[in-house]
Design a protein around this motif. Structure first.
Motif, PDB file in Angstrom:
ATOM      1  N   ARG A  49     -23.237  48.416 -10.770  1.00  0.00           N
ATOM      2  CA  ARG A  49     -23.070  49.873 -10.831  1.00  0.00           C
ATOM      3  C   ARG A  49     -23.721  50.575  -9.645  1.00  0.00           C
ATOM      4  NH1 ARG A  49     -21.006  51.397 -15.713  1.00  0.00           N
ATOM      5  NH2 ARG A  49     -21.077  49.826 -17.362  1.00  0.00           N
ATOM      6  N   LEU A  50     -24.649  49.918  -8.985  1.00  0.00           N
ATOM      7  CA  LEU A  50     -25.327  50.528  -7.844  1.00  0.00           C
ATOM      8  C   LEU A  50     -24.636  50.257  -6.520  1.00  0.00           C
ATOM      9  CD1 LEU A  50     -29.081  49.921  -8.760  1.00  0.00           C
ATOM     10  CD2 LEU A  50     -27.788  52.056  -8.914  1.00  0.00           C
ATOM     11  N   THR A  56     -17.867  59.022  -6.011  1.00  0.00           N
ATOM     12  CA  THR A  56     -19.215  59.545  -6.184  1.00  0.00           C
ATOM     13  C   THR A  56     -19.648  59.342  -7.635  1.00  0.00           C
ATOM     14  OG1 THR A  56     -18.841  61.211  -4.486  1.00  0.00           O
ATOM     15  CG2 THR A  56     -20.672  61.591  -6.017  1.00  0.00           C
ATOM     16  N   ARG A  57     -20.838  58.784  -7.828  1.00  0.00           N
ATOM     17  CA  ARG A  57     -21.276  58.451  -9.177  1.00  0.00           C
ATOM     18  C   ARG A  57     -22.712  58.873  -9.425  1.00  0.00           C
ATOM     19  NH1 ARG A  57     -21.185  52.527  -9.393  1.00  0.00           N
ATOM     20  NH2 ARG A  57     -21.031  52.635  -7.130  1.00  0.00           N
ATOM     21  N   THR A  58     -22.994  59.130 -10.696  1.00  0.00           N
ATOM     22  CA  THR A  58     -24.363  59.280 -11.172  1.00  0.00           C
ATOM     23  C   THR A  58     -24.568  58.241 -12.261  1.00  0.00           C
ATOM     24  OG1 THR A  58     -24.444  61.656 -10.733  1.00  0.00           O
ATOM     25  CG2 THR A  58     -26.040  60.787 -12.293  1.00  0.00           C
ATOM     26  N   VAL A  59     -25.592  57.438 -12.110  1.00  0.00           N
ATOM     27  CA  VAL A  59     -25.916  56.395 -13.084  1.00  0.00           C
ATOM     28  C   VAL A  59     -27.288  56.700 -13.671  1.00  0.00           C
ATOM     29  CG1 VAL A  59     -26.315  53.938 -13.487  1.00  0.00           C
ATOM     30  CG2 VAL A  59     -24.543  54.659 -11.869  1.00  0.00           C
ATOM     31  N   VAL A 108     -24.322  56.989  -4.845  1.00  0.00           N
ATOM     32  CA  VAL A 108     -24.708  56.730  -6.231  1.00  0.00           C
ATOM     33  C   VAL A 108     -26.067  57.372  -6.509  1.00  0.00           C
ATOM     34  CG1 VAL A 108     -25.111  55.027  -8.033  1.00  0.00           C
ATOM     35  CG2 VAL A 108     -23.448  54.550  -6.238  1.00  0.00           C
TER      36      VAL A 108
END
Length: 209
Positions: A49-50, A56-59, A108
């Motif tokens: 996931r990283l 564009t992502r927020t984890v 991320v």
């Protein structure tokens, strides 16, 4: 540009506690809560996931400190270091929860809340116990009961799970016996005014906007 926002949690109880708090505080439901079915699965999924991508992502991650908060933090910290995506990883988990912005070339955003309060040993149940209203008359009886059965070696749970036994015993003595923790928040058996709850909600808001 597409955006994905995900919050990884260890299990179903975590999921429902977060959902209940989001409802109570009117937090915008712009992220997906994912039940990872255990800490091992969650940690295995993190490196994937990283990885950078065109999306564009927020984890966000919520995990239990268990018996050693520092050891749990260092495990996550090493995963973040190996990803090579962040240059400002602190030595210790911030007391207000971790939020890391990515390097310019990456996309991320990462957040971590280490249950119960980012610095001490414990788990979701410790956090939830902190939401029992001040002056509650049942909690001292719960503590007396657990102390007695533990002292007489009658308890069948491990020392690690004392807090689980504590909160679930308390919940079993409410108007609806055995009500889940998330629903106990919704029905206001538990309060949402303690500072630890306020801090957690603020972390969620800052992470997911």
């Amino acid at each position: 540009m597409s955006m994905i926002q995900e919050l990884l949690v260890e299990g179903n109880d975590d999921l429902h506690v977060v959902m209940a708090l989001c409802q109570q505080f009117a937090i915008k439901e712009n992220f997906k809560i994912i039940d990872s079915k255990g800490i091992d699965n969650l940690m295995r999924s993190l490196p994937v996931r990283l990885k950078g991508s065109s999306i564009t992502r927020t984890v966000g991650v919520i995990i239990d400190a268990d018996m050693d908060a520092d050891a749990r933090w260092q495990s996550v910290r090493q995963t973040l270091i190996k990803s090579g995506m962040y240059s400002d990883i602190p030595e210790n988990c911030p007391k207000e929860g971790l939020i890391l912005s990515p390097e310019i070339s990456e996309n991320v955003r990462f957040g971590l809340w280490l249950m119960p309060d980012n610095n001490t040993a414990g788990m979701l149940e410790n956090f939830t116990t902190m939401l029992i209203p001040d002056g509650d008359q049942l909690l001292p009886i719960v503590d007396e009961t657990l102390s007695r059965i533990e002292g007489e070696h009658l308890s069948r749970y491990s020392h690690l799970h004392h807090e689980k036994a504590r909160i679930h015993t308390w919940l079993s003595w409410q108007e609806t016996p055995g009500i889940p923790m998330g629903l106990a928040i919704t029905r206001k058996y538990l309060t949402t005014t303690p500072p630890i709850c306020t801090a957690f909600v603020e972390w969620l808001r800052q992470l997911f906007g």
